[in-house]
Design a protein around this motif. Sequence first.
Motif, PDB file in Angstrom:
ATOM      1  N   ALA A   1       0.978  -1.256  -0.081  1.00  0.00           N
ATOM      2  CA  ALA A   1       0.163   0.045   0.129  1.00  0.00           C
ATOM      3  C   ALA A   1       0.992   1.254  -0.002  1.00  0.00           C
ATOM      4  N   ASP A   2       0.357   2.156  -0.677  1.00  0.00           N
ATOM      5  CA  ASP A   2       0.949   3.677  -0.840  1.00  0.00           C
ATOM      6  C   ASP A   2       1.297   4.217   0.777  1.00  0.00           C
ATOM      7  N   GLY A   3       2.325   4.898   1.007  1.00  0.00           N
ATOM      8  CA  GLY A   3       2.469   5.503   2.324  1.00  0.00           C
ATOM      9  C   GLY A   3       1.690   6.699   2.246  1.00  0.00           C
ATOM     10  N   ASN A   4       1.913   7.284   3.370  1.00  0.00           N
ATOM     11  CA  ASN A   4       0.872   8.586   3.564  1.00  0.00           C
ATOM     12  C   ASN A   4       1.887   9.743   3.008  1.00  0.00           C
ATOM     13  N   ASP A   5       1.227  10.924   2.280  1.00  0.00           N
ATOM     14  CA  ASP A   5       2.174  11.866   1.779  1.00  0.00           C
ATOM     15  C   ASP A   5       2.837  12.451   2.853  1.00  0.00           C
ATOM     16  N   GLY A   6       4.142  12.995   2.499  1.00  0.00           N
ATOM     17  CA  GLY A   6       4.818  13.936   3.571  1.00  0.00           C
ATOM     18  C   GLY A   6       4.480  15.200   3.595  1.00  0.00           C
ATOM     19  N   LYS A   7       4.855  15.889   4.578  1.00  0.00           N
ATOM     20  CA  LYS A   7       4.504  17.350   4.776  1.00  0.00           C
ATOM     21  C   LYS A   7       5.123  18.262   3.805  1.00  0.00           C
ATOM     22  N   ASN A   8       4.667  19.386   3.323  1.00  0.00           N
ATOM     23  CA  ASN A   8       5.367  20.276   2.407  1.00  0.00           C
ATOM     24  C   ASN A   8       6.283  20.875   3.328  1.00  0.00           C
ATOM     25  N   GLY A   9       7.535  21.264   2.330  1.00  0.00           N
ATOM     26  CA  GLY A   9       8.794  21.839   3.283  1.00  0.00           C
ATOM     27  C   GLY A   9       8.270  23.293   3.236  1.00  0.00           C
ATOM     28  N   LYS A  10       9.349  23.993   4.153  1.00  0.00           N
ATOM     29  CA  LYS A  10       8.938  25.327   3.990  1.00  0.00           C
ATOM     30  C   LYS A  10       9.490  26.162   2.898  1.00  0.00           C
ATOM     31  N   LYS A  11       8.876  27.322   2.688  1.00  0.00           N
ATOM     32  CA  LYS A  11       9.172  27.985   1.393  1.00  0.00           C
ATOM     33  C   LYS A  11      10.589  28.666   1.472  1.00  0.00           C
ATOM     34  N   GLY A  12      11.102  28.692   0.486  1.00  0.00           N
ATOM     35  CA  GLY A  12      12.369  29.142   0.493  1.00  0.00           C
ATOM     36  C   GLY A  12      12.502  30.679   0.341  1.00  0.00           C
ATOM     37  N   THR A  13      13.737  30.973   0.709  1.00  0.00           N
ATOM     38  CA  THR A  13      13.896  32.758   0.586  1.00  0.00           C
ATOM     39  C   THR A  13      14.050  32.984  -0.904  1.00  0.00           C
ATOM     40  N   LYS A  14      13.420  34.212  -1.101  1.00  0.00           N
ATOM     41  CA  LYS A  14      13.634  34.805  -2.361  1.00  0.00           C
ATOM     42  C   LYS A  14      14.877  35.225  -2.633  1.00  0.00           C
ATOM     43  N   GLY A  15      15.184  34.669  -4.173  1.00  0.00           N
ATOM     44  CA  GLY A  15      16.645  35.157  -4.685  1.00  0.00           C
ATOM     45  C   GLY A  15      16.424  36.642  -4.834  1.00  0.00           C
ATOM     46  N   ALA A  16      17.842  36.945  -5.192  1.00  0.00           N
ATOM     47  CA  ALA A  16      18.179  38.460  -5.405  1.00  0.00           C
ATOM     48  C   ALA A  16      17.578  38.533  -6.610  1.00  0.00           C
ATOM     49  N   ASP A  17      17.144  39.962  -7.088  1.00  0.00           N
ATOM     50  CA  ASP A  17      16.850  40.471  -8.432  1.00  0.00           C
ATOM     51  C   ASP A  17      18.010  40.411  -9.529  1.00  0.00           C
ATOM     52  N   GLY A  18      17.723  39.961 -10.822  1.00  0.00           N
ATOM     53  CA  GLY A  18      18.846  39.952 -11.740  1.00  0.00           C
ATOM     54  C   GLY A  18      19.311  41.357 -11.937  1.00  0.00           C
ATOM     55  N   LYS A  19      20.425  41.663 -12.731  1.00  0.00           N
ATOM     56  CA  LYS A  19      20.968  42.934 -12.974  1.00  0.00           C
ATOM     57  C   LYS A  19      19.974  43.425 -14.225  1.00  0.00           C
ATOM     58  N   ASP A  20      19.882  44.851 -14.263  1.00  0.00           N
ATOM     59  CA  ASP A  20      18.930  45.457 -15.401  1.00  0.00           C
ATOM     60  C   ASP A  20      19.662  45.340 -16.526  1.00  0.00           C
TER      61      ASP A  20
END
Length: 449
Positions: A90-109
């Motif tokens: 039988a399939d196991g139970n779904d694991g819990k979602n991980g925490k949202k990662g930190t937003k990356g830095a904006d790219g250069k113009d």
Amino acid sequence: MKITKFTYAIGLTVGFTLLSACGDEVTNVTTKTVIETVATFEKLSKCENDNVGALAFVADSAKTYTCTENGWVSTDGIDGKDGEDGKDGADGNDGKNGKKGTKGADGKDGKNGFACITEELSSGKGYKIVCDGDSVGVILNGEDGPRGKQGKNGDRGDPGKAGDNCELQENPDGSIDVTCGTTSTTIYMAICGNTPYNPETKTCGPGGILLPITSTDTTLTNDTTNTNDTSHTVTTDTTSCSGATIWCKAEDIRVQTGLDAGMEESGYWFDYNDNADGGLSKIEWPVPKGNDYDENALDPVIEHCQGLCGTVTLNQGMLNKTPFAGVGFNLAGTSDGAALAEVSVITWGGICITYTSDLPGKLVIGVNDVLYADLNYDLPYVNLSKSTTPVEKCFAWTDFKQKGNAGGESITGTEAASQATSLRIEFSTKDGDTGDFNIIRLRKNEVGQ
């Protein structure tokens, strides 16, 4: 069967040992079974009659072999059949979602883009496309189609009412007394340039021309009105149209150059100005331009003025040089409806022009567009002084010279006349200048040959 024989041989050996032990007399028999060990199957000793039943172990395959009548035979059993796959768990139970990662830095113009604009060519024949300060291409205007043939003259109008009869009386000094009814006035003939007037033959000396000068009680002007109800003064005269005349008053709409390139386009008058370069100069005409074939045709103006007359207004606008406006005619037109044909007018000796003008002007020799650019738009010309009364000016081709400060190629008047496309009368003084002009006659300067 091979394995069965091997098993039987082992059984005999064991049984023999047991029987020996059951007798009254004990005999100690020791039987050793030696297993040969080799690295590969090829290293096995020969399997012969005297070692049938011998065992051997081959290391690289981890198998045991028995020497039989048929040679070395593996003692390993045959692989059994694979068992059936078990049922999926039988399939196991779904694991819990991980925490949202930190937003990356904006790219250069990214790099800034650039705009493209169009700039009209100084020749007025098209536009160049400029992107980020560099010209990336040119778009040329389409060429005008060939001029249609002039239509037939309309029916002659009804005759006008007869005017008062006038009598002319020539005087020994060359003047003429004109008597109309009870009114009399005197018309004085101008001195013929630097040549004398001959009252017997009624002609000037070589190179001269008869021009009228009025007394103070005679006005030779006609007031006309243009489409904007602005009054213009049009000077008329009794200039002779004899001699080597190629155009005189309204005897013909076209200048008779005798050099048409085949499309019947030579000799038609045109006007031009500085509007394509940012200026606002213009020529106002006493009557509207245009005919049934060309909205810019100057035929109505020529017929009205008995010459070619108008009012020049110079307006610099956004122009970065002296404003200009003028008129001209093509010497040969085109042979294919495209580029103007080059012709030589050397045999004319030069050109004579009769005119009036409130502004100083210049007479210019036009050339093809490529040479015009090579000269940096510095064409050979002669000056035309102001004159409120009709005056003739005659020039040899050697009199035409460039201004000489444009930085382009050099050309003499004679060289330009040998490959000319047009002749132009141009007015180019200071911003805000205005004045009337009338071109009355053109002729070849036979004296200048």
